[in-house]
Design an enzyme around this catalytic site. Structure first.
Site: not given
Ligand code: SF4
Length: 684
Positions: A72, A124
């Site tokens: 991420h 993310e």
């Protein structure tokens, strides 16, 4: 019931790459942590935890061992914290996420208001926001787009796992505003392909099973797609959750899985669904031998089987990635061009469409702190292929091994020629030292010095001169010896010293060792004994009063016995002799104060100065008969004496207390007689 698996399901390139990096580090150093859970799949996390992979949520001085940044990605502050606290980061940020981070940062720097279509709570997205200096606006749908906050130059990007439809909805809403809009679709193709495959499958089946972590964003989106198609959809994390009632009277069931779902879990789910099918057929009492045979194998589509074995090929590297890997064999030495230099890895184009990754620990023989200054884009370098398995999807290459291969040839030559190599000690390990001689070699503890070494830590950072004693070309191992160099030099020096050593010489030496009876002095490969009695003109109790180990000094060669290889040395002989001035300093008849230092049957020895003792004979101790010296004086007592005789050639001085007493008596008598004479003269 027929079980159909979506053409694209399970681990994506980025997740697989991150897991490989963790496993590689685990195999390398035995310990590794991840910054946050590596992926959104509890079963995989539990499996990693069993292998000792810890999860950390912050970096500080107490963070031990390498820490992997998950696919991420994270914001720049985490890299800064790691650098500040000296934490070794292994960056497993998916290259596609890294691209989105870069785009977000670049747009911000160019004055754009970045809008991210995605989930503001997803790590993310949080990482991408951080790369904009927290200036990006995150929207989950087109409904959140309003003109009051979003104005001027706007750049739209997406969370990599966003649904295509949501992105288009946000884009459409932005186009309603009076803004200068740039649209960069950053949805990962792996995600899109999984979503498309799920979309296709729902039209062929009566029920869908979506496999993956409940906290996995892309898995939940797959489930939403299936639900939106009006199909009974069940989101499970593992096979045990499957309920046979879901498949009652179902002829065709579909399976899809999120990008963070490992294949072993998908296989278990498919296997369990097949078992459920068999159980139901038994219950319905319809099994024929033929049907049972058919049921024994999972009836997954051809595409699905391909998906389970060639997943990476459909990921972002494409088929050409796999094809190119086929040309590379593990252990092969290839030439590549550096195409990217990251903080902790270097990407190299090794001829195919894939890029080889050189992890930090494979960059140089001694693992550097970062890639800084080690390579630049465009450099041509040789690397060794470490991992080129097509199903793994990541090509790992090693610059270190290539360097070692080149160096190992040089090591063999050095051994052959008896060459002396220099290398810095980089670590103390069990049984010896690790030294950097272009590759990391080993010096056993017994090969460090000519004698026993107690503390090896002191060698860290020192440069040693060594000879190669063993080379293992298969493992790129080299064993070296400093002792071999020292022994050779010692032998050479010893021969030279014996060649010109002679009695009566004054030579320079180094005190090697002290004993109670003297000191051994290295004259250059030959040790001579400097006896305590030859150290000083004065009286000493221990050699340490005069010399110390490591001291360099001039010594006088008293005796050389070549047969027994013994050399006797003197130190006092090179110092001024106090007896040479004794006649002037202590003239006969002078009265001086001395200290009694020793008593014998025949008198007492008294020190005039260090190196000069005189004797007060028992007959000179008093003006009467003395049976024992201790009846008159004691050791340490200071007394006045008269110097009777000085013989420097024999190092003898005779002293007398009696003479002083007699002088005094004589003076008294003389005085008395003089007084009497004077008196008689006056009476007459
Ligand atoms: S879904 Fe795409 S962007 Fe996300 S980790 Fe996987 S490959 Fe990378």
């Amino acid at each position: 019931m027929q079980v159909l698996l979506a053409a694209h399901a399970g681990f994506c390139f980025g997740v697989r790459r991150a897991i490989q990096q963790v496993e590689a580090e685990l195999a390398h150093s035995g310990k590794v942590a991840t910054y946050g859970p590596l992926i959104h799949n509890p079963q995989v996390i539990a499996r990693l935890a069993d292998q000792g992979v810890a999860i950390v949520d912050h970096l500080d001085m107490s963070t031990l061992g390498p820490v992997v940044i998950r696919s991420h990605g994270v914001g720049p502050a985490i890299y800064e914290q790691a650098a500040q606290h000296g934490v070794n980061l292994i960056d497993a940020t998916c290259p596609f996420v890294a691209n989105v981070q870069k785009a977000a940062r670049d747009f911000t720097e160019q004055g754009y208001q970045v809008v991210i279509a995605g989930d503001a709570d997803h790590p993310e997205v949080q990482g991408i926001v951080a790369w904009t200096g927290n200036r990006a606006i995150v929207v989950a749908s087109g409904k959140e787009i309003t003109g009051d906050k979003i104005q001027g130059k706007v750049a739209l990007i997406a969370q990599t796992t966003l649904k295509e439809a949501t992105f288009r909805e946000v884009e459409a809403a932005l186009r309603q505003l009076d803004v200068e809009l740039i649209v960069k679709n950053t949805i990962c193709s792996a995600t899109a392909k999984r979503q498309e495959a799920a979309q296709q499958l729902v039209s062929q089946v009566e029920v869908m099973v979506v496999v993956g972590g409940r906290n996995s964003s892309n898995t939940r989106k797959l489930a939403q797609i299936c639900v939106a198609a009006g199909l009974p959809t069940y989101h499970v994390e593992q096979a045990e959750e499957l309920d046979p009632r879901w498949f009652k009277n179902v002829n065709q069931a579909g399976v899809t899985a999120g990008a963070s779902t490992p294949h072993w879990i998908i296989e278990e789910v498919v296997q369990r669904m097949t078992e459920i099918q068999q159980e139901q057929e038994l219950e319905n009492n319809v099994p024929t031998e033929e049907a049972a045979t058919e049921a024994a194998a999972p009836q997954v589509s051809e595409d699905a089987n391909r998906e389970l074995t060639m997943d990476d090929a459909e990921d972002d590297m494409g088929k050409s990635f796999e094809e190119s890997l086929k040309n590379l064999k593990e252990g092969e030495l290839v030439t590549g061009i550096v195409v990217k230099v990251r903080h902790d890895e270097i990407l190299v184009d090794v001829g195919g469409k894939s890029e080889g990754v050189i992890p930090l620990r494979e960059i140089a023989p001694v693992t550097p702190d970062s890639t800084e200054g080690l390579a630049k884009v465009g450099d041509e370098i040789k690397v060794v292929v470490l991992k080129a398995e097509s199903e793994d999807g990541t090509l790992i290459v090693s610059r270190r091994r290539a360097i070692e291969r080149e160096k190992i040839v040089h090591m063999e030559e050095a051994k052959e020629k008896g060459e002396i190599l220099t290398g810095k000690v980089v670590a103390v390990v069990k049984g010896g030292l690790r030294v950097d001689v272009g590759l990391v070699g080993f010096v056993p503890a017994s090969q460090i010095e000519r004698g026993y070494v107690e503390n090896m830590e002191k060698y860290i950072g020192q440069t040693l001169r060594m000879k190669v004693v063993e080379v293992d070309t298969r493992r790129n191992n080299v064993v070296l010896s400093q002792k071999a160099v020292l022994e050779e030099e010692h032998k050479q020096a010893r021969g030279n010293t014996w060649g010109d050593l002679a009695e009566g010489q004054t030579r320079r030496g180094t005190v090697r060792r002290l004993t109670d009876f003297g000191a051994f002095v290295d004259l250059g490969g030959v040790d001579g004994l400097l006896h305590i009695s030859e150290m000083s003109w004065g009286r000493i109790k221990h050699p340490s009063e005069v010399v110390k180990e490591g001291q360099e000094l001039e010594v006088y060669v008293l005796k050389v016995d070549r047969e027994k290889e013994r050399v006797s040395l003197g130190l006092k002989q090179v110092l001024p002799n106090p007896w040479s001035l004794a006649v002037e300093k202590y003239p006969v008849g002078s009265v001086i104060t001395v200290k009694v230092v020793r008593l014998t049957q025949f008198g007492a020895f008294a020190e005039l100065e260090p190196g000069i003792d005189g004797l007060i004979h028992i007959s000179q101790l008093a003006n009467r008969r003395v049976n024992k010296p201790e009846d008159v004086v004691s050791v340490g007592q200071e007394v006045q004496v008269k110097v009777l005789e000085v013989r420097p050639e024999d190092q003898r001085i005779s002293l007398s207390i009696r003479a002083i007493e007699e002088d005094a008596n004589r003076e008294e008598v003389t005085e008395y007689l003089e007084k009497q004479d004077n008196q008689e003269n006056s009476e007459a």
